[in-house]
Design an enzyme around this catalytic site. Structure first.
Site, PDB file in Angstrom:
ATOM      1  NE  ARG A 165      -4.067   1.974   0.821  1.00 15.39           N
ATOM      2  CZ  ARG A 165      -4.191   3.086   0.076  1.00 15.39           C
ATOM      3  NH1 ARG A 165      -3.400   3.318  -0.938  1.00 15.39           N
ATOM      4  NH2 ARG A 165      -5.137   3.966   0.372  1.00 15.39           N
TER       5      ARG A 165
ATOM      6  CB  CYS B 212       3.400  -3.139 -10.389  1.00 13.70           C
ATOM      7  SG  CYS B 212       1.941  -4.097  -9.929  1.00 13.70           S
TER       8      CYS B 212
ATOM      9  CB  CYS C 115       0.708   2.067 -11.407  1.00 10.87           C
ATOM     10  SG  CYS C 115      -0.958   1.690 -10.852  1.00 10.87           S
TER      11      CYS C 115
HETATM   12  C1  LIG Z   1       3.228  -0.047   5.084  1.00  7.79           C
HETATM   13  C2  LIG Z   1       2.576   0.952   5.992  1.00  7.79           C
HETATM   14  C3  LIG Z   1       2.910   0.997   7.324  1.00  7.79           C
HETATM   15  C4  LIG Z   1       2.300   1.916   8.162  1.00  7.79           C
HETATM   16  N1  LIG Z   1       2.595   1.870   9.493  1.00  7.79           N
HETATM   17  C5  LIG Z   1       1.905   2.640  10.339  1.00  7.79           C
HETATM   18  C6  LIG Z   1       2.096   2.497  11.745  1.00  7.79           C
HETATM   19  O1  LIG Z   1       2.890   1.659  12.203  1.00  7.79           O
HETATM   20  N2  LIG Z   1       1.375   3.291  12.564  1.00  7.79           N
HETATM   21  C7  LIG Z   1       0.474   4.199  12.077  1.00  7.79           C
HETATM   22  O2  LIG Z   1      -0.173   4.890  12.869  1.00  7.79           O
HETATM   23  N3  LIG Z   1       0.289   4.366  10.759  1.00  7.79           N
HETATM   24  C8  LIG Z   1       0.969   3.604   9.874  1.00  7.79           C
HETATM   25  N4  LIG Z   1       0.749   3.723   8.540  1.00  7.79           N
HETATM   26  C9  LIG Z   1      -0.166   4.771   8.057  1.00  7.79           C
HETATM   27  C10 LIG Z   1      -1.627   4.402   8.308  1.00  7.79           C
HETATM   28  O3  LIG Z   1      -1.881   3.113   7.810  1.00  7.79           O
HETATM   29  C11 LIG Z   1      -2.518   5.424   7.634  1.00  7.79           C
HETATM   30  O4  LIG Z   1      -2.180   6.696   8.095  1.00  7.79           O
HETATM   31  C12 LIG Z   1      -3.987   5.150   7.918  1.00  7.79           C
HETATM   32  O5  LIG Z   1      -4.350   3.873   7.487  1.00  7.79           O
HETATM   33  C13 LIG Z   1      -4.848   6.191   7.208  1.00  7.79           C
HETATM   34  O6  LIG Z   1      -6.196   5.936   7.468  1.00  7.79           O
HETATM   35  P1  LIG Z   1      -7.322   6.375   6.424  1.00  7.79           P
HETATM   36  O7  LIG Z   1      -8.607   6.009   7.033  1.00  7.79           O
HETATM   37  O8  LIG Z   1      -7.099   7.760   6.006  1.00  7.79           O
HETATM   38  O9  LIG Z   1      -7.044   5.503   5.098  1.00  7.79           O
HETATM   39  P2  LIG Z   1      -6.966   3.935   4.874  1.00  7.79           P
HETATM   40  O10 LIG Z   1      -6.535   3.240   6.096  1.00  7.79           O
HETATM   41  O11 LIG Z   1      -6.170   3.746   3.645  1.00  7.79           O
HETATM   42  O12 LIG Z   1      -8.472   3.506   4.589  1.00  7.79           O
HETATM   43  C14 LIG Z   1      -9.150   3.929   3.429  1.00  7.79           C
HETATM   44  C15 LIG Z   1     -10.308   2.996   3.172  1.00  7.79           C
HETATM   45  O13 LIG Z   1     -11.104   3.558   2.117  1.00  7.79           O
HETATM   46  C16 LIG Z   1     -11.429   2.563   1.168  1.00  7.79           C
HETATM   47  N5  LIG Z   1     -11.629   3.232  -0.125  1.00  7.79           N
HETATM   48  C17 LIG Z   1     -10.702   3.908  -0.829  1.00  7.79           C
HETATM   49  N6  LIG Z   1     -11.256   4.437  -1.946  1.00  7.79           N
HETATM   50  C18 LIG Z   1     -12.567   4.083  -1.928  1.00  7.79           C
HETATM   51  C19 LIG Z   1     -13.659   4.334  -2.813  1.00  7.79           C
HETATM   52  N7  LIG Z   1     -13.531   5.120  -3.888  1.00  7.79           N
HETATM   53  N8  LIG Z   1     -14.875   3.792  -2.517  1.00  7.79           N
HETATM   54  C20 LIG Z   1     -15.037   3.033  -1.395  1.00  7.79           C
HETATM   55  N9  LIG Z   1     -14.016   2.769  -0.517  1.00  7.79           N
HETATM   56  C21 LIG Z   1     -12.810   3.301  -0.779  1.00  7.79           C
HETATM   57  C22 LIG Z   1     -10.226   1.638   1.204  1.00  7.79           C
HETATM   58  O14 LIG Z   1     -10.555   0.362   0.682  1.00  7.79           O
HETATM   59  C23 LIG Z   1      -9.869   1.618   2.690  1.00  7.79           C
HETATM   60  O15 LIG Z   1     -10.580   0.620   3.371  1.00  7.79           O
HETATM   61  C24 LIG Z   1       1.345   2.834   7.650  1.00  7.79           C
HETATM   62  C25 LIG Z   1       0.994   2.791   6.305  1.00  7.79           C
HETATM   63  C26 LIG Z   1       1.592   1.854   5.474  1.00  7.79           C
HETATM   64  C27 LIG Z   1       1.191   1.788   4.030  1.00  7.79           C
HETATM   65  S1  SF4 Z   2      -1.442  -2.041 -10.619  1.00  7.40           S
HETATM   66 FE1  SF4 Z   2      -0.880  -0.173  -9.548  1.00  7.40          FE
HETATM   67  S2  SF4 Z   2      -2.236  -0.120  -7.779  1.00  7.40           S
HETATM   68 FE2  SF4 Z   2      -2.331  -2.187  -8.596  1.00  7.40          FE
HETATM   69  S3  SF4 Z   2      -0.826  -3.305  -7.404  1.00  7.40           S
HETATM   70 FE3  SF4 Z   2       0.228  -2.588  -9.252  1.00  7.40          FE
HETATM   71  S4  SF4 Z   2       1.132  -0.630  -8.709  1.00  7.40           S
HETATM   72 FE4  SF4 Z   2      -0.379  -1.158  -7.122  1.00  7.40          FE
END
Ligand SMILES: Cc1cc2nc3c(=O)[nH]c(=O)nc-3n(C[C@H](O)[C@H](O)[C@H](O)COP(=O)(O)OP(=O)(O)OC[C@H]3O[C@@H](n4cnc5c(N)ncnc54)[C@H](O)[C@@H]3O)c2cc1C
Ligand code: SF4
Length: 557
Positions: A309, A503, A532
């Site tokens: 992600r 990717c 991407c």
């Molecule tokens: C590898 C990694 C490690 C991390 N480690 C930490 C950590 O240790 N501690 C920490 O606090 N934070 C960490 N983070 C950051 C943290 O995960 C994010 O800050 C947090 O998840 C953000 O929350 P959010 O609700 O904004 O988005 P997200 O958690 O990304 O949730 C978004 C949701 O919206 C849904 N969605 C998206 N678009 C649509 C659409 N068009 N229609 C319907 N549904 C949709 C998605 O499927 C998802 O379920 C990390 C992130 C990553 C990638």
């Molecule tokens: S196609 Fe794009 S969004 Fe999907 S897994 Fe690959 S880099 Fe990630």
């Protein structure tokens, strides 16, 4: 499609607030709205749309979470059984070389980096629990509902979204199971899609929300969940590394968190402003696991899940204008990750709560569809701002000076900020987006990565099976090329088509056929990481939502 589906031809449902995305930001907003209504003895209708097949299915994080926002939202979360079971007991930070590791003493680390008292969790499971809390107080949650289009009022304000379109063939024809989707209309729409949301991207462009800020910066985070032998497990131990296998000019590092039940969450983040188009973040992660400090932890264990992600990294300078007519950006749709802490969950939750408070006041005052400018002020006056302000120069310093300089000056700056409340550097800017950082392949040599051994390291497609990703094949490709000739005509000769490497799911291939080279998109493999959309050098790839419910099925990532 054969026939246009216009407004009024779909079923419509009206709510006070429509929330797109059931991550920590969206769910916290929904809970706060209902709490406020209950306290005031009023009603407020709230729905949350989620593209994953269930809440949590698309959530991938580290995660060591600061429970500060959760404690504000649900003070008795412990009694209510929130899945925060593992308190951090041991916090380690290393600089890695190819065969050794230098531990940085904890007293050298700025206090804000301290993980003691935080919790090592599965964020997917926290979201599942938050969803149960939300539903218990009347929030309507619709998993499997991908929001694909923004709807506008005549005055240009956002009035809702279209979600749930399904049953369209690859060629754009309606299939027997065609569903035109529904219009979910709200007095206010909260965009909570996480990093690089597809609707957020469209809304930021339409309303010029990025006009006053730096480009957003991102990293790609790759993660595996392992069950390891009890002898290798150290409950509550948290390890971060920087350095090998990345070179001095490429930003990134690893995390390894020992959770309950002999689980180890291990992951690797590569900053997407890397220059060398031959770099392969997936294979960097695979070879990292063979480091002599890491491999013994995984030996004898088994990998349970894999995924990837994008994570926002721009920090305060890259936060766009947060409000637009009819709605707001919350969580990582805005980009509230504190990069040196690798934490965004607490800020995502808090931003959702603040947006809820402002929307609730507006609805009570009889308003709808206007700009919630109070939300912008509320974020500026909250601890989100303080959290991000202290670390605002760490990422730009790293980008400019590389690992050694960035670590030294970034660390010093965090200390000065902690003690004197000021930064030595004012506010440094991010000059370009991550796609623009990619340099032509001619300036580099291909990287010779070791072959995965199938025990500790795995090839991409074998690992992909552990993401549970699945897409209906007969649907329009959700990875749209603005110009289908560009990959072979431009991106391949100039950049050696890096999509084949960045990717994490093997979606993009250059296939040599009798008629010449062809750019193949294996859309069914996609894990929705959004890399991407961010990193393609000519910005020719546009990620849009596939049919709802498609994509990864992460169990507890
Ligand atoms: C590898 C990694 C490690 C991390 N480690 C930490 C950590 O240790 N501690 C920490 O606090 N934070 C960490 N983070 C950051 C943290 O995960 C994010 O800050 C947090 O998840 C953000 O929350 P959010 O609700 O904004 O988005 P997200 O958690 O990304 O949730 C978004 C949701 O919206 C849904 N969605 C998206 N678009 C649509 C659409 N068009 N229609 C319907 N549904 C949709 C998605 O499927 C998802 O379920 C990390 C992130 C990553 C990638
Ligand atoms: S196609 Fe794009 S969004 Fe999907 S897994 Fe690959 S880099 Fe990630």
């Amino acid at each position: 499609m054969n026939e246009e589906v216009g407004p009024g031809m779909r079923e419509a449902m009206e709510y006070d607030v429509v929330i797109v995305g059931a991550g920590p930001a969206g769910l916290s907003a929904a809970i706060r709205l209902k709490q406020l209504a209950l306290q005031a003895g009023e009603t407020v209708s709230v729905c949350v749309l989620e593209k994953g097949s269930e809440v949590g299915a698309h959530i991938l994080s580290g995660a060591v979470v600061d429970p500060v926002a959760l404690s504000e939202l649900i003070p008795d979360w412990r009694e209510k059984g929130a899945p925060l079971k593992t308190e951090v007991r041991e916090d380690r930070f290393y600089l890695l070389g190819p065969s050794g590791a230098l531990r940085l003493p904890n007293f050298l680390m700025p206090r804000l980096m301290d993980n003691h008292g935080k919790y090592a969790i599965s964020l997917g499971n926290l979201c599942r629990w938050l969803a149960s809390q939300a539903e218990a107080i009347g929030v309507e949650i619709y998993p499997g509902f991908a929001a694909s289009e923004v709807l506008y009022r005549d005055d240009g304000s956002v009035r809702g979204v279209v979600a749930g379109v399904a049953g369209i063939s690859k060629m754009g024809e309606k299939k027997p199971d065609y569903q035109p989707g529904m219009e979910l209309l709200g007095k206010y729409v909260f965009i909570a899609e996480g990093a690089r949301g597809s609707l957020a991207k469209a809304i930021m462009e339409k309303f010029g929300l990025r006009a006053g800020c730096c480009p957003q910066k991102f990293g790609i985070g790759l993660k595996e969940l392992w069950e390891v032998p009890p002898a290798n497990h150290r409950l509550g131990q948290v390890t971060h590394t920087m350095g090998w296998p990345l070179g001095a000019k490429t930003g990134g590092g690893s995390f390894m968190y020992h959770l309950e039940d002999n689980l180890v969450s291990i992951g690797f983040v590569v900053h997407l402003n890397y220059q060398n188009p031959y770099l392969d973040p997936y294979l960097e992660f695979q070879r990292f696991k063979h480091h002599p400090m890491i491999e013994p932890v995984l030996s004898g264990g088994r990998r349970i899940a894999y995924g990837a992600r994008a994570i926002t990294e721009g920090g305060l300078q890259s936060v766009p204008k947060l409000a637009f007519p009819g709605g707001v950006l919350i969580g990582c749709s805005a980009g509230f990750v504190n990069v040196p802490r690798i934490k965004g969950t607490h800020n995502a939750m808090k931003s959702g709560m603040l947006a809820a408070e402002c929307a609730f006041d507006a609805i009570r005052a009889g308003r709808a569809g206007d700009e919630l400018s109070d939300y912008v002020t509320a974020v500026d006056n909250s601890w989100i701002y303080d959290d991000l302000r202290k670390v605002r120069n760490v990422k730009p310093l790293w980008s400019k000076l590389g690992l050694a300089g960035g670590l030294a000056l970034g660390g010093l700056d965090m200390w000065v900020n902690e003690i004197f409340g000021i930064s030595l550097f004012g506010t440094l800017r991010h000059r370009r987006n991550d796609a623009e950082s990619t340099r032509p392949a001619a300036e580099f040599k291909p990287i010779d990565y070791p072959k995965p051994d199938g025990v500790i390291s795995f090839d991409r497609l074998t690992n992909l099976a552990f993401s549970g990703t699945n897409h209906e094949e007969d649907q329009p490709v959700h990875l749209q090329l603005k110009d289908s000739s560009i990959p072979i005509r431009h991106t391949l000769p100039v950049y050696a088509e890096p999509a084949q490497r960045y990717c994490p799911a093997g979606v993009y291939e250059v296939v040599d056929e009798s008629g010449g080279l062809r750019f193949q998109i294996n859309a069914q493999n996609c894990v929705h990481c959004k890399t991407c959309d961010i990193k393609d050098p000519p910005q020719n790839i546009n990620w849009v939502v596939p049919q709802g419910g498609d994509g990864p099925n992460y169990p507890n990532m």
